[in-house]
Enzyme design. Structure first.
Site, mmCIF file in Angstrom:
data_model
loop_
_atom_site.group_PDB
_atom_site.id
_atom_site.type_symbol
_atom_site.label_atom_id
_atom_site.label_comp_id
_atom_site.label_asym_id
_atom_site.label_seq_id
_atom_site.Cartn_x
_atom_site.Cartn_y
_atom_site.Cartn_z
ATOM 1 N N PRO A 86 2.584 -5.687 -2.713
ATOM 2 C CA PRO A 86 2.027 -4.343 -2.883
ATOM 3 C C PRO A 86 0.879 -4.066 -1.914
ATOM 4 O O PRO A 86 0.514 -2.913 -1.694
ATOM 5 C CB PRO A 86 1.554 -4.313 -4.338
ATOM 6 N N GLU A 113 0.492 -14.534 -8.207
ATOM 7 C CA GLU A 113 -0.483 -13.680 -7.510
ATOM 8 C C GLU A 113 -0.212 -13.585 -6.008
ATOM 9 O O GLU A 113 -0.936 -12.927 -5.283
ATOM 10 C CB GLU A 113 -1.908 -14.195 -7.742
ATOM 11 N N ARG A 155 22.709 -0.677 5.304
ATOM 12 C CA ARG A 155 23.563 0.501 5.405
ATOM 13 C C ARG A 155 23.443 1.193 6.768
ATOM 14 O O ARG A 155 24.268 2.022 7.110
ATOM 15 C CB ARG A 155 23.288 1.489 4.253
ATOM 16 N N ASP A 170 20.198 11.596 6.864
ATOM 17 C CA ASP A 170 19.391 11.106 5.754
ATOM 18 C C ASP A 170 18.036 11.807 5.732
ATOM 19 O O ASP A 170 17.447 12.055 6.779
ATOM 20 C CB ASP A 170 19.075 9.601 5.929
HETATM 21 N N1 ADE Z 1 5.760 -7.221 -5.018
HETATM 22 C C1 ADE Z 1 5.187 -6.704 -6.120
HETATM 23 N N2 ADE Z 1 5.069 -5.380 -6.029
HETATM 24 C C2 ADE Z 1 5.591 -5.032 -4.822
HETATM 25 C C3 ADE Z 1 5.747 -3.810 -4.129
HETATM 26 N N3 ADE Z 1 5.348 -2.649 -4.657
HETATM 27 N N4 ADE Z 1 6.317 -3.827 -2.923
HETATM 28 C C4 ADE Z 1 6.692 -4.994 -2.374
HETATM 29 N N5 ADE Z 1 6.576 -6.171 -2.974
HETATM 30 C C5 ADE Z 1 6.027 -6.204 -4.183
#
Ligand code: ADE
Length: 260
Positions: A86, A113, A155, A170
């Site tokens: 994230p 984590e 794809r 797209d």
């Molecule tokens: N791992 C946990 N959350 C994630 C996300 N939003 N994007 C990529 N990998 C992740």
């Protein structure tokens, strides 16, 4: 394209045998290899994580296990390495298109984590390594993000989509339709549960149908992703459509009828 995935849940990638991805693999366009990270852990419990230095909640994935796994999988080769997290840079259609030009991708999805930062540093000095996020939310691990990225990339590979499902138009693909969401689509029958297909689509007027589709796409973009509208190149007709969406919105905000 060769795709290696190192994970403590290699079985997570079974869906890549299905549908379009499955066909791409059968045709030899996609060569996906999922590896069990624990195969490179040496203690009886096959431990892959440990407590974080500096304290704090959760566990961190050990650099020693990841290092051995990545070395064995790449065997001196130089894939593009992708670490879903994230905290990564946003994964977009432009990034998918960039990855689709690579001959070899290596995914390192983390649980807990995350992976000890020295692993990213180490391979960053030897390979191109990207930390990538698929959106502003937190998954339980990177595996679902790998599924998303692999499908979005695969794809785009030549021979995966038929002409009928071309990726050219797209939403988000660079070009005329960039930043414009796709509008609604309809098929037979012309009336279903008393709901008619918009008459214009049955008219055979290709020019007017194209204009109507653009209007619908603009409306949807303005309603669902207003921040994209500023990036559109608009003609006079487009402005009129957007004005009517805005008038509808202020009418609704004032407590008006939801129907437009
Ligand atoms: N791992 C946990 N959350 C994630 C996300 N939003 N994007 C990529 N990998 C992740």
């Amino acid at each position: 394209m060769r795709v290696d995935i190192i994970s403590i849940f290699p079985e997570y990638f079974a869906p890549l045998d299905v549908s379009l991805m499955g066909k791409a693999r059968e045709r030899g366009i996609l060569d996906i290899r999922a590896h069990q990270l624990r195969d490179w852990a040496h203690d009886v419990h096959k431990t892959v994580d440990d407590t974080p230095y500096g304290g704090g909640p959760g566990m961190v994935m050990k650099p020693s296990v990841w290092g051995e796994a990545v070395d064995a999988v790449i065997a001196g080769g130089r894939p593009r390495m992708i670490v879903p997290t994230p905290s990564g840079r946003p994964f977009t259609q432009a990034v998918a298109m960039e990855y689709a030009t690579e001959p070899w991708l290596l995914f390192a999805p983390a649980r807990y984590e995350g992976i000890d930062a020295r692993v990213i540093e180490e391979y960053g000095s030897r390979l191109r390594v990207d930390e990538v996020s698929i959106g502003d939310y937190v998954l339980a691990g990177g595996e679902a993000a790998v599924l998303v990225i692999v499908e979005a990339v695969a794809r785009l590979l030549p021979g995966v989509l038929g002409n009928a499902e071309s990726a050219r138009d797209d939403s988000f693909a660079p070009g005329a339709m960039e930043n414009l969401l796709e509008g609604p689509v309809y098929t037979k029958p012309p009336t279903w549960r008393g709901r008619d297909v918009p008459e214009i689509l049955l008219s055979g007027h290709h020019g007017r149908i194209a204009r109507w589709r653009r209007d619908q796409a603009l409306r949807r973009t303005a309603q669902n992703r207003p921040e994209l509208v500023a990036r559109l190149e608009l003609d006079r007709n487009d402005h009129a459509v957007l004005d009517s969406v805005r008038d509808g919105a202020s009418f609704r905000e004032a407590g008006g009828d939801m129907a437009d």
